[in-house]
Design a protein around this motif. Structure first.
Motif, short mmCIF file in Angstrom:
data_model
loop_
_atom_site.label_atom_id
_atom_site.label_comp_id
_atom_site.label_asym_id
_atom_site.label_seq_id
_atom_site.Cartn_x
_atom_site.Cartn_y
_atom_site.Cartn_z
N GLU A 297 -13.29 3.47 -10.35
CA GLU A 297 -11.81 4.17 -10.08
C GLU A 297 -11.37 4.99 -10.23
N ASN A 298 -10.77 5.77 -9.42
CA ASN A 298 -9.62 7.08 -9.68
C ASN A 298 -8.03 6.97 -9.89
N GLY A 299 -7.56 7.58 -9.95
CA GLY A 299 -6.35 7.90 -10.09
C GLY A 299 -5.38 7.71 -12.21
N PRO A 300 -4.08 8.61 -11.12
CA PRO A 300 -3.50 9.13 -10.52
C PRO A 300 -4.17 10.32 -9.73
N THR A 301 -4.29 10.84 -8.76
CA THR A 301 -5.52 11.95 -8.20
C THR A 301 -4.33 12.64 -7.44
N CYS A 302 -4.25 13.73 -7.07
CA CYS A 302 -3.11 14.44 -6.50
C CYS A 302 -4.06 15.91 -5.93
N VAL B 74 -5.99 4.15 -2.09
CA VAL B 74 -4.68 4.55 -1.27
C VAL B 74 -4.71 6.02 -1.33
N ARG B 75 -3.99 6.27 0.02
CA ARG B 75 -3.60 8.07 -0.28
C ARG B 75 -2.30 8.18 0.39
N CYS B 76 -1.58 8.72 0.00
CA CYS B 76 -0.28 9.28 0.09
C CYS B 76 -0.14 10.83 0.70
N THR B 77 0.13 11.27 1.81
CA THR B 77 0.09 12.68 2.20
C THR B 77 1.58 13.05 2.60
N LYS B 78 2.21 13.76 1.13
CA LYS B 78 3.44 14.37 1.90
C LYS B 78 3.41 16.21 1.83
N ARG B 79 4.66 16.34 2.43
CA ARG B 79 4.96 17.40 2.78
C ARG B 79 6.74 17.47 1.69
N ARG B 80 7.23 18.23 1.01
CA ARG B 80 8.15 18.93 0.50
C ARG B 80 8.51 20.43 0.90
N GLY B 81 8.84 21.02 2.29
CA GLY B 81 9.61 22.11 2.47
C GLY B 81 7.85 23.03 3.15
N SER B 82 7.30 23.94 1.79
CA SER B 82 6.08 24.59 3.18
C SER B 82 4.79 23.69 1.81
N THR B 83 5.30 23.06 1.08
CA THR B 83 4.21 22.29 0.45
C THR B 83 3.44 21.45 0.28
N CYS B 84 2.45 20.86 0.45
CA CYS B 84 1.31 19.79 0.90
C CYS B 84 1.24 19.09 -0.36
N PHE B 85 0.83 17.79 -0.32
CA PHE B 85 0.62 16.79 -1.31
C PHE B 85 -0.15 16.16 -1.14
N LEU B 86 -1.50 15.37 -1.46
CA LEU B 86 -2.21 14.65 -0.83
C LEU B 86 -2.34 13.77 -2.51
N GLN C 44 2.85 7.92 9.21
CA GLN C 44 1.99 8.96 8.84
C GLN C 44 1.31 9.19 7.78
N ASP C 45 2.10 8.81 7.03
CA ASP C 45 1.83 9.07 5.12
C ASP C 45 0.77 8.13 4.58
N THR C 46 0.44 7.35 4.54
CA THR C 46 -0.61 6.39 3.98
C THR C 46 -1.70 6.32 4.84
N MET C 47 -2.99 5.64 4.23
CA MET C 47 -4.41 5.50 4.48
C MET C 47 -4.84 4.52 2.85
N ILE C 48 -6.05 4.21 3.75
CA ILE C 48 -6.32 3.11 2.83
C ILE C 48 -8.47 4.15 2.75
N TYR D 120 0.95 -1.69 -0.44
CA TYR D 120 -0.44 0.16 -0.05
C TYR D 120 0.82 1.42 0.09
N VAL D 121 1.64 0.98 0.76
CA VAL D 121 2.90 2.47 0.85
C VAL D 121 3.85 2.66 -1.02
N LYS D 122 3.97 1.37 -1.29
CA LYS D 122 4.24 1.66 -2.63
C LYS D 122 3.20 2.55 -3.61
N GLN D 123 2.22 1.41 -3.14
CA GLN D 123 0.69 1.88 -4.50
C GLN D 123 0.74 3.82 -4.07
#
Length: 285
Positions: free
Chosen positions: A217-222, A185-197, A160-164, A73-76
């Motif tokens: 079905e969806n994806g990739p979405t962000c 499967v959702r992946c949340t990340k922060r790169r500096g001040s920018t947030c990704f979902l 902290q970064d992955t959820m289904i 799931y983390v890799k997805q």
């Protein structure tokens, strides 16, 4: 203290002791404590380099605590994020679909192996941290303010970064598009001040296909949230949307509906955030 620390670290180099997760974690804690003591108020370069290497080792230790399915799931999720970032860096902006008076834009493009993707670009008068908290921290409450969503449920969290999640879409007026649901499967990340979902469709044992509901079905979405350079209390909000609703729905209807869904989402989110501010002010009085 330093000799004892390195004796502890040397011990985990033996294979039979390396598998003792508790011992390895204690070693990492000891390293960080000792480096902090040595570094003082102004750490030098070699201390910083060792810190970075020890942080990488800590990450590897965390990964070993996940099962094979959890790591899948983390890799997805990470794959969805990387693919979405690649698409957002493409030339979608050359294909303008909607340009509203308030400056909101919905752009679209057909991509090989993905299909038609839509990109919403808006400026929101909210700090990115507040938006992140609403969309990630309060994710299961989305049905309260977004009429296109009936329910969002978190099925599983991994680190902290992955959820289904399981999302049930609300029926459209006139039932043009019948009941649809998604397992993502959702992946949340922060790169500096920018947030990704980011996210994409997946499967989960707790949520097989439901009778009477089409599994879309969806994806990739962000969703990308970046503070405005001129005003950090404003956020440049970008949403990449790629959905296959399944069923026999004409593409013209789907395309019109999805682009309008993005426009409506931005307006509903603005209203939600405004209501949150009003409630905070009321409690402060």
């Amino acid at each position: 203290m330093l000799p004892a620390t390195f004796k502890l670290c040397a011990g985990i180099s033996y294979r039979h002791m390396r598998n003792m997760t508790g011992l390895r974690r204690n070693a990492m804690v000891a390293i960080h404590h000792e480096l902090n003591r040595l570094a003082g108020p102004g750490p030098c370069n070699w201390i910083s380099q060792i810190r970075r290497r020890s942080s990488l080792l800590s990450s590897r230790i965390e990964e070993e605590r996940y099962s094979e399915q959890e790591m899948s799931y983390v890799k997805q999720g990470e794959d969805a994020l990387q693919k979405a970032i690649s698409i957002l860096g493409d030339t979608i902006s050359k294909q303008k679909q909607k340009y509203l008076k308030n400056g909101d834009k919905v752009l679209s493009k057909v991509l090989p192996d993905v299909g038609k993707v839509f990109k919403l670009e808006v400026m929101l008068e909210q700090p990115s941290d507040n938006l992140y908290e609403e969309l990630v921290g309060n994710m299961e409450q989305m049905g309260e303010w977004n009429p296109t969503v009936k329910q969002v449920k978190i099925l599983q969290k991994i680190g902290q970064d992955t959820m289904i999640t399981h999302e049930v879409a609300a029926e459209t007026p006139g039932n043009v598009v019948g009941p649809r649901d998604f397992v993502s499967v959702r992946c949340t990340k922060r790169r500096g001040s920018t947030c990704f979902l980011a996210g994409m469709s997946t499967q989960h044992p707790q949520m097989p296909a439901q009778r009477g509901i089409v599994r879309a079905e969806n994806g990739p979405t962000c969703i990308v949230m970046k503070p405005c350079a001129e005003d950090p209390n404003k956020t440049k909000f970008t949403w990449l949307l790629s959905i296959d609703l399944k069923g026999w729905i004409p593409k013209t209807i789907i395309n019109k509906m999805l682009s309008q869904t993005q426009v409506d989402f931005a307006n509903h989110l603005r209203q939600r955030m405004a209501n949150n501010v009003s409630m905070e002010l009321a409690h402060a009085c």
